[in-house]
Each structure stands twice: as structure tokens, then as C-alpha cells.
Motif scaffolding. Structure first.
Motif, PDB file in Angstrom:
ATOM      1  N   UNK A  16     -50.146 184.965  33.257  1.00 42.83           N
ATOM      2  CA  UNK A  16     -51.113 184.205  32.453  1.00 42.83           C
ATOM      3  C   UNK A  16     -50.492 182.921  31.929  1.00 42.83           C
ATOM      4  N   UNK A  17     -51.088 181.798  32.287  1.00 39.42           N
ATOM      5  CA  UNK A  17     -50.606 180.490  31.841  1.00 39.42           C
ATOM      6  C   UNK A  17     -51.794 179.778  31.195  1.00 39.42           C
ATOM      7  N   UNK A  18     -52.460 178.878  31.904  1.00 40.26           N
ATOM      8  CA  UNK A  18     -53.712 178.324  31.389  1.00 40.26           C
ATOM      9  C   UNK A  18     -54.833 179.328  31.640  1.00 40.26           C
ATOM     10  N   UNK A  19     -55.612 179.719  30.620  1.00 39.95           N
ATOM     11  CA  UNK A  19     -56.718 180.643  30.889  1.00 39.95           C
ATOM     12  C   UNK A  19     -57.910 179.968  31.533  1.00 39.95           C
ATOM     13  N   UNK A  20     -58.270 178.773  31.041  1.00 40.12           N
ATOM     14  CA  UNK A  20     -59.485 178.092  31.511  1.00 40.12           C
ATOM     15  C   UNK A  20     -59.244 176.586  31.549  1.00 40.12           C
ATOM     16  N   UNK A  21     -60.148 175.900  32.216  1.00 38.37           N
ATOM     17  CA  UNK A  21     -60.276 174.457  32.074  1.00 38.37           C
ATOM     18  C   UNK A  21     -61.757 174.158  31.924  1.00 38.37           C
ATOM     19  N   UNK A  22     -62.079 172.972  31.449  1.00 38.35           N
ATOM     20  CA  UNK A  22     -63.475 172.695  31.103  1.00 38.35           C
ATOM     21  C   UNK A  22     -63.861 171.276  31.475  1.00 38.35           C
ATOM     22  N   UNK A  73     -74.042 169.241  29.894  1.00 36.32           N
ATOM     23  CA  UNK A  73     -73.788 170.673  30.037  1.00 36.32           C
ATOM     24  C   UNK A  73     -72.285 170.949  30.022  1.00 36.32           C
ATOM     25  N   UNK A  74     -71.871 171.852  29.170  1.00 39.34           N
ATOM     26  CA  UNK A  74     -70.463 172.262  29.073  1.00 39.34           C
ATOM     27  C   UNK A  74     -70.199 173.327  30.120  1.00 39.34           C
ATOM     28  N   UNK A  75     -69.125 173.147  30.898  1.00 38.93           N
ATOM     29  CA  UNK A  75     -68.742 174.080  31.966  1.00 38.93           C
ATOM     30  C   UNK A  75     -67.323 174.579  31.700  1.00 38.93           C
ATOM     31  N   UNK A  76     -67.121 175.865  31.909  1.00 41.22           N
ATOM     32  CA  UNK A  76     -65.813 176.485  31.675  1.00 41.22           C
ATOM     33  C   UNK A  76     -65.381 177.210  32.945  1.00 41.22           C
ATOM     34  N   UNK A  77     -64.279 176.763  33.553  1.00 43.83           N
ATOM     35  CA  UNK A  77     -63.768 177.351  34.792  1.00 43.83           C
ATOM     36  C   UNK A  77     -62.638 178.323  34.485  1.00 43.83           C
ATOM     37  N   UNK A  78     -62.740 179.518  35.022  1.00 44.83           N
ATOM     38  CA  UNK A  78     -61.768 180.591  34.809  1.00 44.83           C
ATOM     39  C   UNK A  78     -60.598 180.433  35.781  1.00 44.83           C
ATOM     40  N   UNK A  79     -59.479 179.894  35.310  1.00 47.85           N
ATOM     41  CA  UNK A  79     -58.305 179.739  36.166  1.00 47.85           C
ATOM     42  C   UNK A  79     -57.630 181.085  36.412  1.00 47.85           C
ATOM     43  N   UNK A  80     -57.391 181.823  35.347  1.00 46.71           N
ATOM     44  CA  UNK A  80     -56.709 183.111  35.478  1.00 46.71           C
ATOM     45  C   UNK A  80     -57.536 184.078  36.320  1.00 46.71           C
ATOM     46  N   UNK A  81     -58.830 184.155  36.063  1.00 40.77           N
ATOM     47  CA  UNK A  81     -59.682 185.065  36.822  1.00 40.77           C
ATOM     48  C   UNK A  81     -59.776 184.700  38.292  1.00 40.77           C
ATOM     49  N   UNK A 109     -58.500 178.379  45.532  1.00 34.66           N
ATOM     50  CA  UNK A 109     -58.447 179.654  44.821  1.00 34.66           C
ATOM     51  C   UNK A 109     -57.111 179.834  44.098  1.00 34.66           C
ATOM     52  N   UNK A 110     -56.051 179.225  44.613  1.00 34.10           N
ATOM     53  CA  UNK A 110     -54.733 179.292  43.989  1.00 34.10           C
ATOM     54  C   UNK A 110     -54.618 178.122  43.011  1.00 34.10           C
ATOM     55  N   UNK A 111     -55.090 178.338  41.779  1.00 33.73           N
ATOM     56  CA  UNK A 111     -55.243 177.228  40.833  1.00 33.73           C
ATOM     57  C   UNK A 111     -54.646 177.565  39.455  1.00 33.73           C
ATOM     58  N   UNK A 112     -53.408 178.055  39.393  1.00 35.53           N
ATOM     59  CA  UNK A 112     -52.849 178.399  38.075  1.00 35.53           C
ATOM     60  C   UNK A 112     -52.741 177.214  37.140  1.00 35.53           C
ATOM     61  N   UNK A 113     -52.600 176.004  37.680  1.00 33.52           N
ATOM     62  CA  UNK A 113     -52.512 174.798  36.861  1.00 33.52           C
ATOM     63  C   UNK A 113     -53.622 173.806  37.208  1.00 33.52           C
ATOM     64  N   UNK A 114     -54.705 174.306  37.799  1.00 36.82           N
ATOM     65  CA  UNK A 114     -55.834 173.450  38.137  1.00 36.82           C
ATOM     66  C   UNK A 114     -55.982 173.269  39.634  1.00 36.82           C
TER      67      UNK A 114
END
Length: 440
Positions: free
Chosen positions: A303-309, A327-335, A363-368
């Protein structure tokens, strides 16, 4: 009032596709986010059987997203901005106003080019790795004498030393700066007094760096031309003007803070080495060919960054959904990095997946995600992986240590997450015949 399917009845003015989107029946999900942490978005998506679910956080309407298609949206689509997407408590600690992450379009690309010239230059990256190696070896005698260290704290300190030397700001108060930067990272997910205190400490850090930039421009401090301090102090915007000294200080921190943050990955790498004995023995034998694969799997699994927005700047359509402006969007990096559709057996550590940041896999986006030169993809992935590889080598080949009994559990409702103990190492000694032992 909700329907049996957990969706709200139609409301006047709501875009048709958002009425049809799976919707969290709760009035507000903020408490669930605090209790579930990194698992929040995936839990919500699993429960609603969808990779896009509408909910409310702090009474603000948000669409929670996961998966590679969502990553393409947030890191490749027109009509999105990062401005206003991050809570102010997080923004002020991790990026602050005026930073490259808060710019859009040509202004963002022009400023981003500065960071690319620093962070994506193999020679500069190797210079930073060398500084970390030196700082690690300098700390080893003290570790031997102390007999017991908390690796996460020590990694932050030695990375601060390495980062400051590399960036040309080595005359800053090192121990104080290490604590300040660690607090920026560690308290970013907190609210209330802990966060406020970290913001106050950051303000002091920025003030010192602003003074340093002014001294460089006045000729009172003369950094080497190849340093980040020189590059940032004399960087010119598109209109030819120098950065405001306050903004230059922010951008200096936007180099130093991520370097120190790699200490968390190093801590998780040490935890993985402790648990994955076959890999540890392979590396201890001197066979480091797969150290990069190991480091990348640590990045995927930890677990590093949980989300980006992001926030839409105009109406856009995605996957059949019409998002209105604002519209606010929240992308799940960890998930996304733990999605079994992309990574079979995601809870198992498998370095043989042979992942790499260079492939820019969505799909491999731990840091975006996205393209590092054109969108908001983190330009620091090369630095992250190279520092991790060197830390793995140092842990396995230049020192011996024991891992005493301790709580190595990782609470996923703590953001940022860490092993509870911070990864305690004991009985530390330099391995005979290594460069570290000769330097000692």
C-alpha cells in the motif's frame, strides 16, 4: 430513500447516465472510507458489482472508479483537471499550491519538462543512487553500535541526506528536514491537530527553501550547475519569467519529498525479503539480476498511494456514462493493482510477474498511470525503482541482521500504511569482504 438496487430515485437535473450508475445507498461514506482505507473503493465496487459507483464523501458527490479503463480516463482524457480534486489538507502537505501537479495544459507540460530533465536522466538517477549508497554506508557503524533500528525511520533519514546532497541543498538542517518531510508524508491522511501541526512544520520548511532560492539568485550561494537547486532556481516559465521563490521552494520539496517517501517502499521491500526467504537467499548469493522484478512486485503489492482524483472541466462521456462539468472522480490505485482480473492471486507475492514501470501498463499503476511526458504520470518511477534495487542489494549483500519478534501487520485503514513496528532490525553487522566493511 433508495430503490431495492441501492440507487436513488430520479432527481431533477441529474444526468440520465448518473441516475443509472450503481449508487451507494449511504447518505455519506466518509466514515466507511476512514475505517476501510485502501480497500474502500474496491469494497464499494464489489458490493455494487461495478467498476464505477457513485457515492458521497464529505457530502460531495463523487464517482469511485477502478481498473485499467478508469486509469485511461483519469490519465488520458481531455476535459479533466487535478485542481480542486484533492482535499486541501492533503494538497498542502504533499504538493501545495503553485506546484506542477496543479497546472494544466501547456503550463503543466512546460513545468513537467523541468522534472523530466532531472528525474528521467539516467546519469542523474545513478548519481542519486550513489548518494543513497554512501549515506547507507555512513549509517552502518551507528546501526552496529545501536544494535536495534527502526528501518522506516532510518530510511527516511538517510534518503533525506542523499536527496539533499544530490539536489544541492546539503547545508539544510538534515535531521530537522528529515523529520519535517517524514511528517508531510505520514500525516497527509490524517485530519485535525496532527495534520495542522505537519502543515505548520511544512510552512517553516518552505520558508527556509525560499530563502535559499533567493540566496542562489543573489549569488550568495552557488550550487553546481547539474543540481536540482540550480535548475529550479533558474527555471523560466513559458513567458520567460523566473519562478516565484515560494513556488521554487515548493518544487524543491516536490523533488525531496518523493525521494524520502521511497523509504516506505524500502521498508516494504525489507518485509518482503523477510517473508520470501528463497528470494532473499538468491540475492544474498550475489545474483541480483531479478532485483528489479522483486522491487516492482513490492510496488504492486504494497500500500502506497490509495487513490488519485480529478474533476471534469466540461461534460464528458465515458463507458456510456455522461459526467457533468465539475464531477469529482476518484480512481482506486491500490484496488487496481490488486484486481485478480489483471493480477491473478493478487494477495500472493510473485516477483515472477516481471512487471515494469517502463511498460506503462494501465493496470500496474502504484504511482499513477498515463504517459510520463504528456499526462500526470509520476516522473519519479525510475528513481523509485533504482533506489529500491540498491536498498535490496545493500540489505542482502552488505549487511547481516536479524528480524526480532515484532508486529509486522499492516493496517490498511491507516493512510499511508506501514508495518506497525516500522520494521525493526537487530544484531546488525557489516558483511565481511564488502565495500561497507572496507569503508568501516
Amino acid at each position: 430513500m433508495t430503490t431495492d438496487e441501492g440507487r436513488r430515485p430520479e432527481e431533477p437535473g441529474t444526468p440520465a447516465s448518473l441516475r443509472e450508475m450503481p449508487r451507494d445507498p449511504r447518505i455519506d461514506a466518509s466514515m466507511a472510507l476512514m475505517s476501510e482505507g485502501y480497500r474502500f473503493v474496491s469494497n464499494l465496487c464489489d458490493r455494487m458489482d461495478s467498476d464505477a459507483v457513485a457515492t458521497r464523501l464529505r457530502l460531495r458527490e463523487v464517482v469511485c472508479l477502478r481498473g485499467s479503463a478508469a486509469a485511461r480516463l483519469l490519465y488520458g482524457a481531455e476535459g479533466l483537471t487535478r485542481v480542486g480534486a484533492m482535499p486541501s489538507t492533503v494538497l498542502h502537505l504533499l504538493q501545495d499550491k503553485g506546484s506542477v501537479q496543479q497546472l494544466e495544459g501547456p503550463a503543466h507540460r512546460h513545468r513537467k519538462a523541468l522534472f523530466l530533465s532531472i528525474c528521467m536522466d539516467p546519469a542523474r538517477v545513478e548519481a542519486l543512487v550513489s548518494e543513497m549508497r554512501l549515506a547507507w554506508r555512513e549509517r552502518l557503524p551507528a546501526w552496529e553500535a545501536e544494535g536495534r533500528i527502526v528501518l522506516q525511520q532510518e530510511a527516511a533519514r538517510l534518503l533525506t541526506r542523499a536527496g539533499c546532497r544530490w539536489a544541492g541543498v546539503a547545508h539544510q538542517p538534515e535531521a530537522q528536514l528529515a523529520d519535517e518531510i517524514f511528517d508531510m508524508i505520514d500525516k497527509a491522511g490524517s485530519v485535525g491537530p496532527r495534520n495542522w501541526l505537519a502543515q505548520m512544520r511544512r510552512a517553516g520548511t518552505e520558508k527556509r527553501l525560499r530563502t535559499l532560492v533567493e540566496e542562489v539568485r543573489a549569488g550568495e550561494v552557488v550550487p553546481e550547475a547539474a543540481t536540482a537547486l540550480h535548475a529550479i532556481a533558474f527555471h523560466r516559465e513559458e513567458d520567460g519569467t523566473l519562478l516565484d521563490p515560494s513556488v521554487a521552494a515548493v518544487e524543491l520539496l516536490n523533488l525531496l519529498r518523493p525521494i524520502v517517501a521511497v523509504g516506505r517502499y524500502i521498508t516494504f521491500a525489507a518485509l518482503a525479503l523477510h517473508r520470501e526467504t528463497t528470494w532473499r537467499e538468491l540475492f544474498r548469493s550475489g545474483n541480483l539480476e531479478l532485483a528489479g522484478d522483486f522491487a516492482e512486485e513490492v510496488r504492486r503489492a504494497s500500500p502506497f498511494f490509495p487513490f488519485t482524483a480529478a474533476v471534469t472541466t466540461r461534460p464528458i462521456t465515458w463507458e456510456g456514462y455522461d459526467f457533468p462539468e465539475g464531477q469529482w472522480l476518484l480512481l482506486d490505485l491500490y484496488g487496481t493493482t490488486h484486481d485478480p482480473r489483471h493480477f491473478p492471486e493478487p494477495t500472493r507475492f510473485r516477483a515472477e510477474r516481471m512487471l515494469s514501470w517502463t511498460g506503462q501498463d494501465e493496470a500496474f499503476i502504484p504511482q499513477g498511470a498515463g504517459d510520463v511526458a504528456r499526462t500526470h504520470r509520476c516522473p519519479g518511477e525510475m528513481i523509485t525503482v533504482e533506489l529500491m534495487k540498491e536498498a535490496i542489494r545493500l540489505l542482502c549483500c552488505e549487511m547481516d541482521y536479524e528480524v526480532p519478534a515484532q508486529d509486522l501487520g499492516v493496517r490498511l485503514n491507516r493512510m499511508p500504511a506501514q508495518p506497525r513496528s516500522g520494521m525493526i532490525l537487530s544484531a546488525i553487522s557489516r558483511r565481511a569482504g564488502t565495500e561497507a566493511s572496507r569503508n568501516g
